[in-house]
Design an enzyme around this catalytic site. Structure first.
Site, mmCIF file in Angstrom:
data_model
loop_
_atom_site.group_PDB
_atom_site.id
_atom_site.type_symbol
_atom_site.label_atom_id
_atom_site.label_comp_id
_atom_site.label_asym_id
_atom_site.label_seq_id
_atom_site.Cartn_x
_atom_site.Cartn_y
_atom_site.Cartn_z
ATOM 1 N NE ARG A 24 -3.986 -0.299 1.604
ATOM 2 C CZ ARG A 24 -5.181 -0.238 2.182
ATOM 3 N NH1 ARG A 24 -5.553 -1.153 3.022
ATOM 4 N NH2 ARG A 24 -5.991 0.743 1.910
ATOM 5 N NE ARG A 28 -6.104 6.781 3.703
ATOM 6 C CZ ARG A 28 -6.854 5.956 4.391
ATOM 7 N NH1 ARG A 28 -8.003 6.340 4.858
ATOM 8 N NH2 ARG A 28 -6.444 4.728 4.639
ATOM 9 N NE ARG A 37 -9.510 9.445 -1.132
ATOM 10 C CZ ARG A 37 -10.702 9.847 -0.699
ATOM 11 N NH1 ARG A 37 -11.254 10.923 -1.194
ATOM 12 N NH2 ARG A 37 -11.334 9.137 0.220
ATOM 13 C CG ASP A 73 -9.571 -1.314 -2.237
ATOM 14 O OD1 ASP A 73 -8.764 -0.836 -1.421
ATOM 15 O OD2 ASP A 73 -10.449 -2.131 -1.901
ATOM 16 C CE1 TYR A 151 -13.301 -5.071 4.130
ATOM 17 C CE2 TYR A 151 -11.874 -6.759 3.190
ATOM 18 C CZ TYR A 151 -12.044 -5.640 3.995
ATOM 19 O OH TYR A 151 -10.982 -5.111 4.662
HETATM 20 O O1 CP3 Z 1 -0.073 1.302 -3.389
HETATM 21 C C1 CP3 Z 1 -0.941 0.508 -3.036
HETATM 22 O O2 CP3 Z 1 -0.679 -0.617 -2.608
HETATM 23 C C2 CP3 Z 1 -2.335 0.988 -3.085
HETATM 24 C C3 CP3 Z 1 -3.320 0.097 -3.700
HETATM 25 C C4 CP3 Z 1 -4.185 -0.597 -2.677
HETATM 26 C C5 CP3 Z 1 -5.315 -0.016 -2.037
HETATM 27 N N1 CP3 Z 1 -5.933 -1.003 -1.314
HETATM 28 C C6 CP3 Z 1 -5.793 1.379 -2.166
HETATM 29 C C7 CP3 Z 1 -6.606 1.948 -1.070
HETATM 30 C C8 CP3 Z 1 -4.089 -1.925 -2.265
HETATM 31 C C9 CP3 Z 1 -3.030 -2.955 -2.609
HETATM 32 C C10 CP3 Z 1 -5.206 -2.163 -1.412
HETATM 33 C C11 CP3 Z 1 -5.488 -3.466 -0.826
HETATM 34 C C12 CP3 Z 1 -6.566 -3.622 0.145
HETATM 35 N N2 CP3 Z 1 -7.747 -2.947 0.228
HETATM 36 C C13 CP3 Z 1 -6.572 -4.628 1.147
HETATM 37 C C14 CP3 Z 1 -5.497 -5.683 1.339
HETATM 38 C C15 CP3 Z 1 -4.287 -5.134 1.999
HETATM 39 C C16 CP3 Z 1 -4.426 -4.805 3.461
HETATM 40 O O3 CP3 Z 1 -4.012 -3.706 3.829
HETATM 41 O O4 CP3 Z 1 -4.897 -5.655 4.233
HETATM 42 C C17 CP3 Z 1 -7.757 -4.487 1.876
HETATM 43 C C18 CP3 Z 1 -8.178 -5.325 3.048
HETATM 44 C C19 CP3 Z 1 -8.511 -3.428 1.270
HETATM 45 C C20 CP3 Z 1 -9.869 -2.940 1.656
HETATM 46 C C21 CP3 Z 1 -9.876 -1.510 2.012
HETATM 47 N N3 CP3 Z 1 -9.631 -0.463 1.147
HETATM 48 C C22 CP3 Z 1 -10.188 -0.954 3.281
HETATM 49 C C23 CP3 Z 1 -10.505 -1.760 4.525
HETATM 50 C C24 CP3 Z 1 -10.107 0.431 3.146
HETATM 51 C C25 CP3 Z 1 -10.455 1.449 4.193
HETATM 52 C C26 CP3 Z 1 -9.400 1.506 5.239
HETATM 53 C C27 CP3 Z 1 -8.216 2.279 4.742
HETATM 54 O O5 CP3 Z 1 -7.109 1.742 4.747
HETATM 55 O O6 CP3 Z 1 -8.463 3.417 4.383
HETATM 56 C C28 CP3 Z 1 -9.709 0.721 1.810
HETATM 57 C C29 CP3 Z 1 -9.485 2.062 1.239
HETATM 58 C C30 CP3 Z 1 -8.233 2.273 0.446
HETATM 59 N N4 CP3 Z 1 -7.739 1.427 -0.506
HETATM 60 C C31 CP3 Z 1 -7.380 3.420 0.506
HETATM 61 C C32 CP3 Z 1 -6.361 3.216 -0.450
HETATM 62 C C33 CP3 Z 1 -5.240 4.153 -0.820
HETATM 63 C C34 CP3 Z 1 -7.591 4.647 1.388
HETATM 64 C C35 CP3 Z 1 -8.340 5.473 0.504
HETATM 65 C C36 CP3 Z 1 -8.655 6.863 0.668
HETATM 66 O O7 CP3 Z 1 -9.627 7.175 1.386
HETATM 67 O O8 CP3 Z 1 -8.021 7.665 -0.037
#
Ligand code: CP3
Length: 345
Positions: A24, A28, A37, A73, A151
């Protein structure tokens, strides 16, 4: 034979330096991300290939990372099955119509990735030439069937995954139907990403560790393996990531992948001994250490490097990473310092 360290490590070849990327790594904690964003929602960024391409490159431009991961995501794939997804600021993902009845599973569709996640495939095609110019390989990814099922059933993030487990125990036939559908979606999605230009694939099974070994082995493992067997037609290395699963690494090591990504709850050398050196290993710094004073972060980073050397003196087959995704408030300066440090060791 590639001369790119990350790709060489995945093939157990010696490298000029230990490759490092961070799960990730786009997100942010980066000022450039937060700026973008302010103008777009997460899903707008994911679904606009030009924006996804830009965000993928942000950490590559800021730090000397050895790999890029396509900006997306794990959850948009579920939209292709008929689930309605949104991200609520401050709360995280929300599914409006989660799976609660057996009939909900029967209704789930299998949609080709070219139809339901075409934006990510387009982003991969768009970003590859830019990364090629920098000699940085691109990782495509998907959630694993169990993590996606959690999910789909919970309707959002969950601490105990109780609804998921209840469904799994109460409706075994429909659990298998659900996991079978998910494994086809995941396998097809990974394969399509490889065909679009992803040079490595990673499967995120973030919540697999909420299961015990017996359930993981019988109710989850066969479906990860099914997704992998589809994805392997893409002929690129595959990494399987999970957390909280060190107690059943002897099951996980049987997955037909090139590398396993482990968390910080077990020493890297102990884990690699169980896994065996026929697989590469990725990990395993606690993401919270990026908030520690540099002296502590440095010591624990060195400790991980020494543990890798305990198994492979030249650290071949080792990829430095965090044990889970980078945290939201991580100081960018510490990321820079960590990356520079690992590359010079
Ligand atoms: O550079 C990267 O790796 C970014 C790409 C990426 C995102 N999500 C973008 C994202 C990847 C590889 C993920 C994977 C992901 N998403 C997982 C598996 C990895 C892990 O951390 O366990 C999971 C469980 C998710 C589901 C998810 N997406 C949740 C639970 C959330 C909300 C909580 C949080 O971390 O904000 C997201 C949102 C999300 N996905 C953000 C990003 C950059 C935050 C987004 C924002 O509000 O700008």
């Amino acid at each position: 034979m590639s001369n790119i360290p990350f790709l060489r490590a995945l093939q157990h070849q010696p490298t000029t330096h230990t490759p490092i990327w961070l799960m990730r790594q786009a997100g942010r904690y980066m000022l450039t991300y937060r700026r973008l964003r302010e103008k777009y929602s997460l899903l707008e960024m994911v679904k606009t290939p030009e924006l996804a391409c830009e965000v993928t490159l942000q950490p590559i431009k800021a730090f000397q990372l050895d790999a890029a991961i396509i900006f997306s995501d794990i959850l948009p794939l579920l939209e292709g099955m008929g689930l309605k997804l949104e991200f609520i600021t401050g709360e995280g993902p929300h599914i409006e119509n989660p799976i609660r009845e057996t009939s909900d599973v029967e209704k789930l569709r299998i949609t080709p990735p070219e139809e339901c996640v075409a934006f990510t495939l387009a982003a991969i095609r768009l970003v590859r030439p830019e990364l090629d110019a920098l000699k940085i390989p691109l990782i495509g990814f998907s959630g694993a069937p169990f993590t996606l099922a959690s999910y789909a059933i919970e309707g959002g993030s969950s601490r105990d995954h109780l609804l998921t487990k209840q469904f799994m125990y109460a409706h075994p036939d429909h659990w298998h139907m659900l996991m079978d559908k998910l494994s086809q979606m995941v396998g097809n999605y990974l394969l399509a990403q490889a065909q679009a230009g992803a040079q490595v694939l990673q499967i995120f099974d973030s919540w697999a560790g909420s299961l015990g070994r017996v359930d993981y082995q019988a109710l989850v493992f066969p479906y990860i393996q099914k997704a992998i067997s589809i994805a392997r037609n893409g002929n690129v290395p595959i990494i399987y990531f999970s957390t909280g699963t060190n107690g059943f690494l002897n099951v996980i090591r049987e997955l037909e992948v090139n590398a396993l990504s482990i968390d910080w709850r077990m020493d890297l050398d102990t884990a690699w001994k169980i896994i065996g050196t026929n697989k590469a290993i990725q990990g395993n710094l606690d993401p919270a250490l990026l908030f520690a004073p540099w002296s502590i972060l440095q010591k624990q980073t060195e400790n991980i490097l020494r543990q890798a050397e305990n198994i492979q003196p030249d650290r071949r087959g080792f990829i430095f990473n965090l044990g889970h995704g980078i945290l939201q408030k991580t100081p960018e300066d510490n990321v820079k310092r960590l990356v520079d440090f690992v590359k010079n060791q």
